[in-house]
Design an enzyme around this catalytic site. Sequence first.
Site, mmCIF file in Angstrom:
data_model
loop_
_atom_site.group_PDB
_atom_site.id
_atom_site.type_symbol
_atom_site.label_atom_id
_atom_site.label_comp_id
_atom_site.label_asym_id
_atom_site.label_seq_id
_atom_site.Cartn_x
_atom_site.Cartn_y
_atom_site.Cartn_z
ATOM 1 C CD GLU A 79 -1.354 -0.235 3.666
ATOM 2 O OE1 GLU A 79 -2.051 0.774 3.842
ATOM 3 O OE2 GLU A 79 -1.449 -1.266 4.356
ATOM 4 C CB CYS A 111 -2.334 -4.490 6.525
ATOM 5 S SG CYS A 111 -2.022 -2.822 7.073
ATOM 6 C CG HIS A 233 -2.175 -6.839 10.487
ATOM 7 N ND1 HIS A 233 -0.998 -6.459 9.885
ATOM 8 C CD2 HIS A 233 -2.878 -5.685 10.690
ATOM 9 C CE1 HIS A 233 -0.998 -5.144 9.717
ATOM 10 N NE2 HIS A 233 -2.124 -4.648 10.212
#
Length: 389
Positions: A79, A111, A233
């Site tokens: 990104e 993400c 994450h």
Amino acid sequence: MKVGIDKMHFASSHLYVDMTELARARGAEPDKYLIGIGQAQMAAIPPSQDIVTLAANAAYPMLTAEDIQAIDLLVVATESGIDNSKASAIYVAHLLGLNRRTRTIEMKEACYAGTAGVQLAQEHVRVHPDKKALVIGADIARYGLNTPGEPTQGGGAVAMLISADPQILALGTESTLLSEDVMDFWRPLYHTEALVDGKFSSNIYIDYFQDVFKGYLESTGTSASDLTALVFHLPYTKMGLKALRSALPLVSETQQESWVAHFECARKLNRYVGNLYTGSLYLSLLSQLLTDPKLEAGDRLGLFSYGSGAEGEFYTGVLQADYANGLDTGLPQCLARRQRVSVTEYEQLFKSQLAWKADDQELDYASDPHRFVLTGQHDEQRQYLDKWA
Ligand code: CAA
């Protein structure tokens, strides 16, 4: 047929900022950053590294000539893109010397895109088991100096080779997904730093985790207790801890203690790097596999991927007997060898990134020890150098 992650390797900057020093400079209690956010150090990315060089630096050490011959799919998930049209993967494929008959694409969904890449790659290999796919999550997390998001910055890349009969993790074919239009974090094309509703994004992250985790258990008939560890994450390591805590009531007290102990290993390396967006989940997986003495072949790991905007996915993989052979075993030492920069030096680096303008620019890369560096821009084209060529 088993398909999954065969090799993993990480690259970031050789420079870092100490979070205690950053907290003091920002008038915050150091424990807010160290415990409240859960970060001890943060990668400071020099101008001579962008997502292309980070991605190439992550991948090349693990690739053999045989791997390069077998790769026919390259996905770079990011990104922090450097071009609105041309895929960063094209530059990366060239730097790595990949086969010209390779499908070469960039993927984006905040993400989450690294996981989209892994799933696309495993489906590709299931259809073409003699081929391999290279998936790289590469990002530089920038929120801006003196912003609430600043202590959750960082950067780096995780490269993963996906193959049949993988050495590290055999991936399941089942997963549970959720995607909806949510404005928790975004970056309009004219912004170099992300816009974020920080508290809202943290709440949405937890909502998404609970939704896809429970959805996965129900739809696959898996019991939470079948999972040895949960890997998250990690935009900042406290975020994963919060998500883990929300799942603890599903298992016995003994397993709760075991999950928390495994999580401490999974967040160890991320504490020293910070957020790397698409690569964060996979740096945490590397951290788990490199630093957790209690893992055994056959253990089933649950992986939660989250991308703002928003998309979440929960899936699992089974640890393979030779998993240590596929790992970047020198990583903890490599992080320990990095050079500390002062807050003033970090601020200078932050402001010296290649400017978003058409002029020719030259970057000082003399002190950058990495093989692949960005040397500047000429005729509106980024200039990359392979120091070994
Ligand atoms: N000792 C120990 N803890 C302390 C403390 C001290 N002296 N002082 C404060 N704390 C704790 C607070 O209690 C708080 O803990 P809890 O979250 O458990 O309540 C924690 O430190 C953080 O304090 P604040 O909430 O006051 O922090 P903040 O408002 O300055 O910002 C943040 C925190 C919202 C995470 C901000 O850093 C941010 O916006 N980050 C970027 C967004 C982000 O990472 N979102 C995550 C979900 S989105 C996602 O995952 C995608 C992605 O990668 C971006």
